[in-house]
Scaffold this motif. Sequence first.
Motif, mmCIF file in Angstrom:
data_model
loop_
_atom_site.group_PDB
_atom_site.id
_atom_site.type_symbol
_atom_site.label_atom_id
_atom_site.label_comp_id
_atom_site.label_asym_id
_atom_site.label_seq_id
_atom_site.Cartn_x
_atom_site.Cartn_y
_atom_site.Cartn_z
ATOM 1 N N SER A 181 31.121 24.681 -8.212
ATOM 2 C CA SER A 181 30.614 24.177 -9.494
ATOM 3 C C SER A 181 30.157 22.722 -9.411
ATOM 4 O O SER A 181 29.290 22.305 -10.183
ATOM 5 C CB SER A 181 31.702 24.279 -10.565
ATOM 6 N N TYR A 182 30.752 21.943 -8.510
ATOM 7 C CA TYR A 182 30.545 20.496 -8.509
ATOM 8 C C TYR A 182 29.766 19.978 -7.310
ATOM 9 O O TYR A 182 29.665 18.771 -7.108
ATOM 10 C CB TYR A 182 31.894 19.789 -8.564
ATOM 11 N N GLN A 183 29.222 20.872 -6.494
ATOM 12 C CA GLN A 183 28.485 20.440 -5.307
ATOM 13 C C GLN A 183 26.985 20.425 -5.578
ATOM 14 O O GLN A 183 26.446 21.379 -6.136
ATOM 15 C CB GLN A 183 28.768 21.384 -4.132
ATOM 16 N N ASN A 184 26.310 19.368 -5.166
ATOM 17 C CA ASN A 184 24.852 19.360 -5.253
ATOM 18 C C ASN A 184 24.231 20.362 -4.286
ATOM 19 O O ASN A 184 23.150 20.894 -4.548
ATOM 20 C CB ASN A 184 24.309 17.964 -4.935
ATOM 21 N N GLU A 185 24.915 20.611 -3.162
ATOM 22 C CA GLU A 185 24.446 21.587 -2.178
ATOM 23 C C GLU A 185 25.611 22.514 -1.813
ATOM 24 O O GLU A 185 26.216 22.385 -0.754
ATOM 25 C CB GLU A 185 23.908 20.884 -0.922
ATOM 26 N N PRO A 186 25.941 23.448 -2.689
ATOM 27 C CA PRO A 186 27.138 24.273 -2.475
ATOM 28 C C PRO A 186 26.979 25.285 -1.350
ATOM 29 O O PRO A 186 25.884 25.803 -1.113
ATOM 30 C CB PRO A 186 27.299 24.990 -3.822
ATOM 31 N N ARG A 241 24.279 27.605 2.817
ATOM 32 C CA ARG A 241 24.400 26.392 2.004
ATOM 33 C C ARG A 241 23.105 26.208 1.220
ATOM 34 O O ARG A 241 22.029 26.133 1.792
ATOM 35 C CB ARG A 241 24.678 25.156 2.860
ATOM 36 N N LEU A 242 23.230 26.134 -0.098
ATOM 37 C CA LEU A 242 22.051 26.038 -0.965
ATOM 38 C C LEU A 242 21.582 24.587 -1.006
ATOM 39 O O LEU A 242 21.930 23.813 -1.893
ATOM 40 C CB LEU A 242 22.392 26.545 -2.370
ATOM 41 N N VAL A 243 20.774 24.207 -0.029
ATOM 42 C CA VAL A 243 20.324 22.828 0.098
ATOM 43 C C VAL A 243 19.305 22.500 -0.993
ATOM 44 O O VAL A 243 18.632 23.380 -1.535
ATOM 45 C CB VAL A 243 19.722 22.568 1.491
ATOM 46 N N LEU A 261 19.566 27.143 -12.758
ATOM 47 C CA LEU A 261 20.133 27.927 -11.668
ATOM 48 C C LEU A 261 21.488 27.372 -11.264
ATOM 49 O O LEU A 261 22.459 28.127 -11.107
ATOM 50 C CB LEU A 261 19.189 27.913 -10.465
ATOM 51 N N MET A 262 21.596 26.043 -11.105
ATOM 52 C CA MET A 262 22.851 25.438 -10.668
ATOM 53 C C MET A 262 23.927 25.607 -11.724
ATOM 54 O O MET A 262 25.113 25.784 -11.406
ATOM 55 C CB MET A 262 22.628 23.967 -10.333
ATOM 56 N N PRO A 409 23.376 18.820 -11.640
ATOM 57 C CA PRO A 409 23.134 18.423 -10.243
ATOM 58 C C PRO A 409 22.350 17.122 -10.164
ATOM 59 O O PRO A 409 21.640 16.752 -11.103
ATOM 60 C CB PRO A 409 22.314 19.598 -9.691
ATOM 61 N N GLN A 410 22.509 16.450 -9.025
ATOM 62 C CA GLN A 410 21.794 15.192 -8.793
ATOM 63 C C GLN A 410 20.856 15.391 -7.613
ATOM 64 O O GLN A 410 21.299 15.629 -6.497
ATOM 65 C CB GLN A 410 22.776 14.056 -8.510
ATOM 66 N N LYS A 411 19.558 15.298 -7.865
ATOM 67 C CA LYS A 411 18.564 15.461 -6.799
ATOM 68 C C LYS A 411 18.447 14.151 -6.040
ATOM 69 O O LYS A 411 17.475 13.425 -6.166
ATOM 70 C CB LYS A 411 17.226 15.859 -7.414
#
Length: 578
Positions: A181-186, A241-243, A261-262, A409-411
């Motif tokens: 839930s908290y990863q920018n790239e989970p 890993r969803l980069v 999506l995130m 998310p933070q790009k």
Amino acid sequence: MPSLQIKDLLARRRELVPVIAPLGPARQFRFGQRYRRALANITDQILAHAWAQVGGGSDAALVVTGDNARRIAGLYSEVDLHVISATPDPGFTTQLQQFLQETGIPFSLRAHRLEDFVPAVEPHAAGQVMLLESRWVAGNVGLAHAARQTMVTTWREGVAENLPHMRRAAHERWEEYGDLSYQNEPHLRYCRGGLADLWLARSFATGRLAQGIENELVESETALLDIRDLLSLRTRTNQERLVQNQQDYIARTLGTAGGTLMQKLAAIALGIETEVSKSLDLALSSSARQLFTKALQIVRPMGAVGEVDEGVAIKDGQISLAKKKALKDPTITLRIARAAVSVETTIEAKTVATLREASFPGETWTSEQRDIFLDFIIRPGLTRIWAQLDRENIPAKWFPQWQNIRFLPQKNADHKFTVDLHSVTCAEIFVDLISGRRPSQMPQRENLPDKAVAALTGLFHNIGKDGTNTYVQRSVDKAETILTALGLDPIQKQLVLQLIANQRILPVFALAKSLNPEKVAEASRAIGDSPDLLTALALFAEADAHAKGVEAAKAGRLRAIGDLVHMVAELQTIGSGT
């Protein structure tokens, strides 16, 4: 050399790959499950033909485990193969391995005697979860079924005793990969709330310690696998890993926006986490509870047994709701949170779920509510407990503004975490730096801000973020609304707002291409030539850098900020005549 039949099957396997193009909302990516089953069937046929061509007899069996056994593997997933026989033939295994290499399908191959299959495949309970789904492909089907039954029986006999190990293994994995839930790239498999947790919950059902997973979680698994397959087909690798540079593509193909999506992924992860917690609770209600409780003592102190606050108890080492009627008290969520950080433990999963029915502070907080909240946020363990409460969206019930940054998310390559987790982590680190729990890399300074100011600054410095770079003034405005509702002391409130408003000054000046005396003087003027504000901003910038979670960018950033702080401090000292 592979036969013509195998070559034809390999061609059909490649042709299965769908032509993927961005679809409108009405035609979303729905063919993933059918595609995966067809892929598994063709892979099975290839393996069976390979077995026959190499000369595999009826005294041995070829089985698959892992993703392929459950027919959920992707095109680039490794096929986990095992040859089972009474007396393994190393020559045959080598010959089969060489033949399969010519097919181009990624695989691993191991040989075992039937009686050694379980310990030889995986000696640790946590790793056997996917092995429970072993499936016959070729050879002696009775031998393959006997091997699977041996695994399941062994699992059921040992799962209760292995719960402590499974718990530790899961925590180690969560620590390494973080919460989905908290990863920018989970990582879609190994993050907390990912596929591995879903299969962990399923393993409890196999071990007869819990019921089967709910239907909606089968849909969650399908959604995660669809995203994994799109990612894998896009990158032509076994990518899980969803980069960031693939998120917009995946979102468009699914007919949604990147941020949406995130947030959908976060909702899926929370559902899986809840299921795992429920499965653990059911598992622990068995005779395994005593074993598990002993294991918890290794991980965290048990604390006192019984009531630790009005309506708040500690049970089996976790904070729980002592009386259901306490839910009517508007301070109950705050007191449960404070109790958890006070005794350095976590909140019972059932209690967290129950808090959705609790009463909450109104638009204007009482002094008691404010004081309990401030006591909660200045203690170690804030991030862990805040994240637990966020499973039920409790922080947004305290402060509606929190909803805007929840799972946002933070790009940005400098950030590892979503806006909400970054903010809470920053708050905890800021307090740690002030209290001395974490050594600071900034020049030693006097007149440190108090811990409440630090925690509030960290929590709300990004509260106005919306995916753009023009968030600072919005954060100031929203933070002022929150601090007014809290009834915060005016001096503390002013400092928090000053820190939020000036949060980018030190990093911007420190990371400029050239830092000359004029720039140093300009940086000092930008903060009103205030030594106290310089101190607070320096520690805030340090906390923010650590909270980004990206080690590669941190060291140089902190050195540059430390150098600037030292130069501004010297300039201010000269200017004051001291």
